[in-house]
Design an enzyme around this catalytic site. Sequence first.
Site, PDB file in Angstrom:
ATOM      1  N   ARG A  91       0.857  -1.178   0.000  1.00 30.85           N
ATOM      2  CA  ARG A  91       0.000   0.000   0.000  1.00 30.85           C
ATOM      3  C   ARG A  91       0.894   1.229   0.000  1.00 30.85           C
ATOM      4  NH1 ARG A  91      -3.346  -2.839  -1.650  1.00 30.85           N
ATOM      5  NH2 ARG A  91      -5.405  -3.310  -0.806  1.00 30.85           N
TER       6      ARG A  91
ATOM      7  N   GLU B  67      -3.724   7.444  -4.297  1.00 34.93           N
ATOM      8  CA  GLU B  67      -4.253   6.874  -5.550  1.00 34.93           C
ATOM      9  C   GLU B  67      -5.592   7.505  -5.911  1.00 34.93           C
ATOM     10  OE1 GLU B  67      -4.284   2.587  -5.390  1.00 34.93           O
ATOM     11  OE2 GLU B  67      -2.181   2.523  -4.819  1.00 34.93           O
TER      12      GLU B  67
ATOM     13  N   HIS C  53      -1.279   0.447  -9.794  1.00 33.82           N
ATOM     14  CA  HIS C  53      -1.900  -0.550  -8.895  1.00 33.82           C
ATOM     15  C   HIS C  53      -2.432  -1.723  -9.722  1.00 33.82           C
ATOM     16  CE1 HIS C  53      -3.818  -1.079  -4.677  1.00 33.82           C
ATOM     17  NE2 HIS C  53      -3.605  -2.266  -5.237  1.00 33.82           N
TER      18      HIS C  53
HETATM   19  O1  GLV Z   1      -4.184  -4.518  -3.936  1.00 29.62           O
HETATM   20  C1  GLV Z   1      -4.596  -5.624  -4.033  1.00 29.62           C
HETATM   21  C2  GLV Z   1      -5.105  -6.400  -2.921  1.00 29.62           C
HETATM   22  O2  GLV Z   1      -5.259  -5.872  -1.822  1.00 29.62           O
HETATM   23  O3  GLV Z   1      -5.378  -7.591  -3.118  1.00 29.62           O
END
Ligand code: GLV
Length: 369
Positions: free
Chosen positions: A285, A314, A332
Amino acid sequence: MLSLVTKQALRLSTLTLFYRSYFQHRPTNMTLTSDIKPKVLILNAPDKAPIDSVAKLKEMAEFYSIEQASHDAVAGRIAEAVKEKGPFVAFVVFINWWSRPFPWPMDEALVGPLVETGCKMFSAGGAGYDFVDVKYMSSKGVHYANTPKMPALRTADSTAMMILQALRGSSEREADARAGKWFDPSKPLAKDARCSTLGIIGMGNIGKLVSEHMQHFGMKVIYYNRNRLPPDEEKGAEYVSFEDILVRSDVISLHCPLNEDTRHLFNKEVFNRMKDGIIIVNTSRGAVIDENALVEALDSGKVLRAALDVYEFEPQIHPGLIASKHTTLSPHAAVANETFERDQQMEILLNLESFLKTGKPTHVVNDVS
Ligand SMILES: O=CC(=O)O
């Protein structure tokens, strides 16, 4: 033989019919008794999951659907559904990963009317659940279930690719090639994986797979985790302190969840304690890293390169990260491939099936039972 396109069209129209018949003519004021099916509210249809896995569940529950919109619009749709069709025992989200805005955060304002009328299970896609107010759910004795299996290998594969790209400085070489410049030996040469140490922060499903992948490329792997893994799960990785990760790693790859303890785990002061010329890879993250501090560290050369899939704000990417020649960036997308939505929807359906059968979803993150 039916063509693929025809089969797909049939499948979709069957799904549509199924949902239409389920979402119309509902009896109101339904109470949960053994002869009446529990009701489940869904956000979007599980349109990629095999029809069988959906059909199985329709035997067990009645489904009502609402569509994805902004947070406040979804909050309104939930409140209305509860009033007109509730109570619901579960709320599951088949998010359309690509369209924005998301209805997040999944907080009291969004799910309060469900919780207050006895909804006991929430599930959405993703290994990460930083968008969910799990504290609130736990305080109300309700489960939140995530989908940790689906993203693991996909994200680990992407991370391995990004580690190799960053070791080799491939973005800068590619930019040169596209600009018509030939190999420039004055630029930092690729680092050899076999002479490099990888520090992994967070040794969950993804961290473990990244460790295995990168040992195949000859990297020495050290890891830091809240708790040491049982020896048979370490598979060649060495458990070290957080400080050791900073001073011993040539590459650091982040695989920890975002929470109050990990927000800005990597800040200016922490970057300063790392080896000069460190490489940072982040597919967890964005807000685990203070992006301003990272941009500063890239500009000063303290961080040689960064490969990033996730960002603090984001879908915005810090302009300093875009401008830097030393970054490899993706939007992402580490988890995304042709099959991830199907598998993610199936994992959510398995959570629901387990909850309907046992009262507990498969991948619960807050055990309130
Ligand atoms: O970002 C992707 C997830 O959390 O699976």
